[in-house]
Enzyme design. Structure first.
Site, short mmCIF file in Angstrom:
data_model
loop_
_atom_site.label_atom_id
_atom_site.label_comp_id
_atom_site.label_asym_id
_atom_site.label_seq_id
_atom_site.Cartn_x
_atom_site.Cartn_y
_atom_site.Cartn_z
N ASP A 173 -11.41 2.48 3.79
CA ASP A 173 -11.53 1.22 3.58
C ASP A 173 -13.26 1.02 3.65
O ASP A 173 -13.60 -0.35 3.20
CB ASP A 173 -11.26 0.24 4.75
N GLN A 181 -4.93 -1.94 9.42
CA GLN A 181 -4.90 -3.13 8.83
C GLN A 181 -5.49 -4.38 9.50
O GLN A 181 -5.11 -4.24 10.93
CB GLN A 181 -3.20 -3.27 8.43
N LYS A 202 0.73 -1.24 -0.08
CA LYS A 202 0.04 0.06 0.02
C LYS A 202 0.75 1.25 -0.23
O LYS A 202 0.74 2.08 -0.68
CB LYS A 202 -0.96 -0.01 1.28
#
Ligand code: NDP
Length: 282
Positions: free
Chosen positions: A120, A97, A53
């Site tokens: 997200d 994460q 990422k």
């Protein structure tokens, strides 16, 4: 023989578009999109994802930072970091994460992220907006799937779509997005009866179960578009939910694993961060 929907090539194209938009934003407004990733613990898989990422951000000219915290970090400490990032102007997107170590409650942590920085798309506000058809930060994998369908000019309206898997992260939002585009959607799961027959009615079949190669040619209608979200490790090999060789003989379009939905998920994180940055510049 099915045509391949090349997620890797499409993701590269998306990155190029985002890079051009970043350059324009910097020239016009003097800012670049910023992404912060919080990683707790030392799960090797998560470390790779986070590194990827960060690399993606660098490729397109975003500012990015990784906050790597030890396994035993308390929820309070993580919340403190999130609150600080919520208030930091240069940070448009915040991502925690997953999975988090067992002592931490993921929902209460994710819910602390300001919805417009929730790149997200997992905050209940964004989920609710998705459900009610309002503009929202949509989760990356479902968004990537829709982009893949659009890339091949797949007509969605009026089509029969079957989604196998009903997780909050993948199956449910994909079904909602297909429904919003006027597909007739059936959602299947581990308790569904007659799964092969239902799948074989689909013009668009999305597999998101994590069961390696469970979808074979008996689940697929001649000429269908087959999107394989699943990722399983079989020995050293990565494989999807779809028995690729057998299904490719029958489907019209198919996504490979690796090189299909995975790269698109990563690319959509950049798209969401850009979307959040556009809010900052108004
Ligand atoms: P979950 O485990 O949360 O959900 C799996 C879903 O599949 C559940 O709804 C489950 O049903 C259903 N299911 C399991 N077994 C069967 C079966 N035999 N028949 C029908 N349905 C079944 O997984 P996720 O949704 O998070 O992820 C799914 C897969 O996608 C995983 O392999 C994951 O690694 C991959 N993934 C890939 C991404 C990418 O970028 N390519 C991103 C995110 C995930 P029930 O609800 O009844 O238990």
């Amino acid at each position: 023989m099915a045509q391949i929907i090349d997620g890797k090539a499409l993701a590269k194209q998306v990155r190029e578009e985002i890079k051009a938009e970043t350059e324009e934003m910097e020239a016009k407004h003097g800012i670049v999109p910023g992404l912060a990733v919080i990683l707790v613990g030392n799960d090797p898989g998560s470390e790779v994802y986070v590194r990827n990422k960060k690399n993606d951000c660098e490729k397109v000219g975003f500012y990015s930072e990784v906050i790597h915290l030890p396994e035993e970090t308390s929820a309070d400490t993580i919340l403190e970091h999130i609150r600080k990032l919520n208030a930091t102007e240069a940070i448009d997107g915040i991502l925690v994460q997953m999975p988090l170590p067992g002592h931490l409650d993921a929902p209460s942590i994710l819910n602390t992220i300001r919805p417009h920085k929730d790149v997200d798309g997992l905050h209940p506000v964004n989920m609710g907006r998705l459900l009610s058809g309002q503009p929202c930060m949509a989760p990356c994998t479902p968004k990537g799937v829709m982009r893949m369908l659009d890339s091949i000019g797949c007509e969605i309206e009026g089509k029969r779509a079957v989604v196998v898997g009903r997780s909050v992260l993948v199956g449910k939002p994909i079904a909602m997005m297909l429904l919003a585009r006027n597909a007739t959607v059936t959602m299947c799961h581990s308790r569904t009866r007659n799964l092969p027959e239902i799948c074989a009615e689909a013009d668009i079949l999305v597999a998101a179960t994590g069961r390696a190669e469970m979808i074979d040619e008996n689940y697929v209608k001649e000429g269908a578009v087959v999107i394989d979200v699943g990722i399983s490790r079989m020995g050293k090999k990565l494989t999807g939910d779809v028995a690729y060789e057998r299904v490719a003989d029958k489907a019209g379009w198919i996504t490979p694993v690796p090189g299909g939905v995975g790269p698109m998920t990563r690319a959509m994180l950049l798209v969401n961060t850009m979307q959040a940055a556009k809010l900052r510049v108004g």
